[in-house]
Design a protein around this motif. Structure first.
Motif, PDB file in Angstrom:
ATOM      1  N   ILE A   1     -27.358  35.463  -0.413  1.00 37.29           N
ATOM      2  CA  ILE A   1     -28.421  34.683   0.487  1.00 37.29           C
ATOM      3  C   ILE A   1     -29.374  35.684   0.983  1.00 37.29           C
TER       4      ILE A   1
ATOM      5  N   LYS B   1     -31.830  35.834  -1.696  1.00 34.47           N
ATOM      6  CA  LYS B   1     -32.454  34.371  -1.818  1.00 34.47           C
ATOM      7  C   LYS B   1     -32.443  33.560  -0.342  1.00 34.47           C
ATOM      8  N   PRO B   2     -32.942  34.055   0.538  1.00 32.93           N
ATOM      9  CA  PRO B   2     -33.117  33.439   1.739  1.00 32.93           C
ATOM     10  C   PRO B   2     -33.148  32.014   1.967  1.00 32.93           C
TER      11      PRO B   2
ATOM     12  N   SER C   1     -27.860  35.091 -11.741  1.00 36.12           N
ATOM     13  CA  SER C   1     -27.491  34.489 -10.381  1.00 36.12           C
ATOM     14  C   SER C   1     -26.611  33.343 -10.009  1.00 36.12           C
TER      15      SER C   1
ATOM     16  N   ARG D   1     -21.244  28.899   0.944  1.00 36.88           N
ATOM     17  CA  ARG D   1     -20.610  29.831   1.748  1.00 36.88           C
ATOM     18  C   ARG D   1     -19.719  28.860   3.074  1.00 36.88           C
TER      19      ARG D   1
ATOM     20  N   SER E   1     -31.559  29.358   0.858  1.00 36.11           N
ATOM     21  CA  SER E   1     -31.104  28.824  -0.455  1.00 36.11           C
ATOM     22  C   SER E   1     -30.100  27.779   0.047  1.00 36.11           C
TER      23      SER E   1
ATOM     24  N   SER F   1     -22.872  33.652  -8.232  1.00 33.44           N
ATOM     25  CA  SER F   1     -22.558  32.329  -7.532  1.00 33.44           C
ATOM     26  C   SER F   1     -21.283  31.961  -7.696  1.00 33.44           C
TER      27      SER F   1
ATOM     28  N   LEU G   1     -26.694  28.176  -1.746  1.00 30.92           N
ATOM     29  CA  LEU G   1     -25.878  29.356  -1.508  1.00 30.92           C
ATOM     30  C   LEU G   1     -25.250  29.048  -0.034  1.00 30.92           C
ATOM     31  N   MET G   2     -25.945  28.694   0.834  1.00 28.30           N
ATOM     32  CA  MET G   2     -25.673  28.336   2.061  1.00 28.30           C
ATOM     33  C   MET G   2     -24.411  27.414   2.252  1.00 28.30           C
ATOM     34  N   ASN G   3     -24.524  26.204   1.501  1.00 28.27           N
ATOM     35  CA  ASN G   3     -23.382  25.371   1.654  1.00 28.27           C
ATOM     36  C   ASN G   3     -22.062  26.030   0.939  1.00 28.27           C
TER      37      ASN G   3
ATOM     38  N   TYR H   1     -21.383  36.061  -0.872  1.00 27.14           N
ATOM     39  CA  TYR H   1     -22.342  35.024  -0.799  1.00 27.14           C
ATOM     40  C   TYR H   1     -23.400  35.746   0.226  1.00 27.14           C
ATOM     41  N   ASP H   2     -22.957  36.407   1.342  1.00 23.43           N
ATOM     42  CA  ASP H   2     -24.229  36.869   2.248  1.00 23.43           C
ATOM     43  C   ASP H   2     -25.055  37.844   1.279  1.00 23.43           C
TER      44      ASP H   2
END
Length: 76
Positions: free
Chosen positions: A53, A56-57, A26, A66, A59, A30, A62-64, A49-50
């Motif tokens: 995410i 791994k909702p 993973s 993206r 995270s 990323s 990952l959100m940062n 990234y979507d």
């Protein structure tokens, strides 16, 4: 490699490690999205990234990442 202009070579190295699987898979996925986002197609990176995410909702890393691609590449 990507920093030196060889994006496909950098992606190929990451793909080799992703194919091996394991606990670090993973992280390599990323890193691949980040590499593509910085040196390649930002829209493709955001899609990657979507996907990550969705797996791994919530995270924050990952959100940062993206969000960083969206901002630095002026996608949103």
């Amino acid at each position: 490699m990507a920093d030196g202009g060889n994006l496909s070579g950098g992606i190929a190295l990451l793909d080799e490690r992703i194919a091996l699987g394991g606990e670090t898979r993973s992280n390599y996925r990323s890193e691949k999205a980040g590499l593509i986002g910085e040196f390649g197609d930002a829209a493709e990176a955001i899609k990657l990234y979507d996907t990550l995410i969705a797996e791994k909702p919530g995270s924050p890393l990952l959100m940062n990442a993206r969000c960083w691609i969206k901002g630095t590449r002026s996608v949103m």
